[in-house]
Write a protein that holds these residues in place. Structure first.
Motif, PDB file in Angstrom:
ATOM      1  N   SER A   2       0.658  -1.196  -0.072  1.00  0.00           N
ATOM      2  CA  SER A   2       0.009   0.045  -0.056  1.00  0.00           C
ATOM      3  C   SER A   2       0.659   1.300   0.009  1.00  0.00           C
ATOM      4  N   LYS A   3       0.089   2.458  -0.333  1.00  0.00           N
ATOM      5  CA  LYS A   3       1.023   3.523  -0.642  1.00  0.00           C
ATOM      6  C   LYS A   3       0.971   4.244   0.943  1.00  0.00           C
ATOM      7  N   ALA A   4       2.145   4.994   1.360  1.00  0.00           N
ATOM      8  CA  ALA A   4       2.387   5.518   2.469  1.00  0.00           C
ATOM      9  C   ALA A   4       1.312   6.734   2.618  1.00  0.00           C
ATOM     10  N   LYS A   5       0.680   6.747   3.981  1.00  0.00           N
ATOM     11  CA  LYS A   5       0.072   7.941   4.364  1.00  0.00           C
ATOM     12  C   LYS A   5       0.852   8.877   5.047  1.00  0.00           C
ATOM     13  N   PRO A   6       0.334  10.252   5.013  1.00  0.00           N
ATOM     14  CA  PRO A   6       1.370  11.200   5.653  1.00  0.00           C
ATOM     15  C   PRO A   6       0.710  11.034   6.975  1.00  0.00           C
ATOM     16  N   MET A   7       1.799  11.718   7.868  1.00  0.00           N
ATOM     17  CA  MET A   7       1.802  11.464   9.447  1.00  0.00           C
ATOM     18  C   MET A   7       0.678  12.581   9.815  1.00  0.00           C
ATOM     19  N   SER A   8      -0.200  12.480  10.469  1.00  0.00           N
ATOM     20  CA  SER A   8      -1.158  13.160  10.766  1.00  0.00           C
ATOM     21  C   SER A   8      -0.781  13.644  12.273  1.00  0.00           C
ATOM     22  N   GLY A  43       3.346  17.531   6.837  1.00  0.00           N
ATOM     23  CA  GLY A  43       2.339  16.950   6.025  1.00  0.00           C
ATOM     24  C   GLY A  43       1.344  17.873   6.368  1.00  0.00           C
ATOM     25  N   SER A  44       1.199  18.718   7.641  1.00  0.00           N
ATOM     26  CA  SER A  44      -0.086  19.332   7.967  1.00  0.00           C
ATOM     27  C   SER A  44       0.011  20.963   7.287  1.00  0.00           C
ATOM     28  N   LYS A  50       6.204  20.769  -1.277  1.00  0.00           N
ATOM     29  CA  LYS A  50       6.081  19.349  -1.830  1.00  0.00           C
ATOM     30  C   LYS A  50       7.369  18.825  -2.889  1.00  0.00           C
TER      31      LYS A  50
END
Length: 51
Positions: A2-8, A43-44, A50
């Motif tokens: 799966s594709k990595a998700k940004p850290m929230s 990321g936020s 980017k």
């Protein structure tokens, strides 16, 4: 894979709380907790560059 998700920010706060609880409130500079916080901040921020 799966594709990595940004850290929230919420996830980073959870990581920081768990790390601080384990080490008596101390976190290492440049450690995993610091990297998680940095990733969440990057990321936020809608104005961050980017790559």
């Amino acid at each position: 894979m799966s594709k990595a998700k940004p850290m929230s920010p919420k996830a980073a706060a959870r990581i920081q709380a768990a790390g601080a609880a384990k080490t008596g409130g101390q976190t290492a500079k440049g450690g995993f907790v610091a990297r998680a916080q940095r990733a969440a901040a990057k990321g936020s921020n809608p104005f961050s560059a980017k790559k």
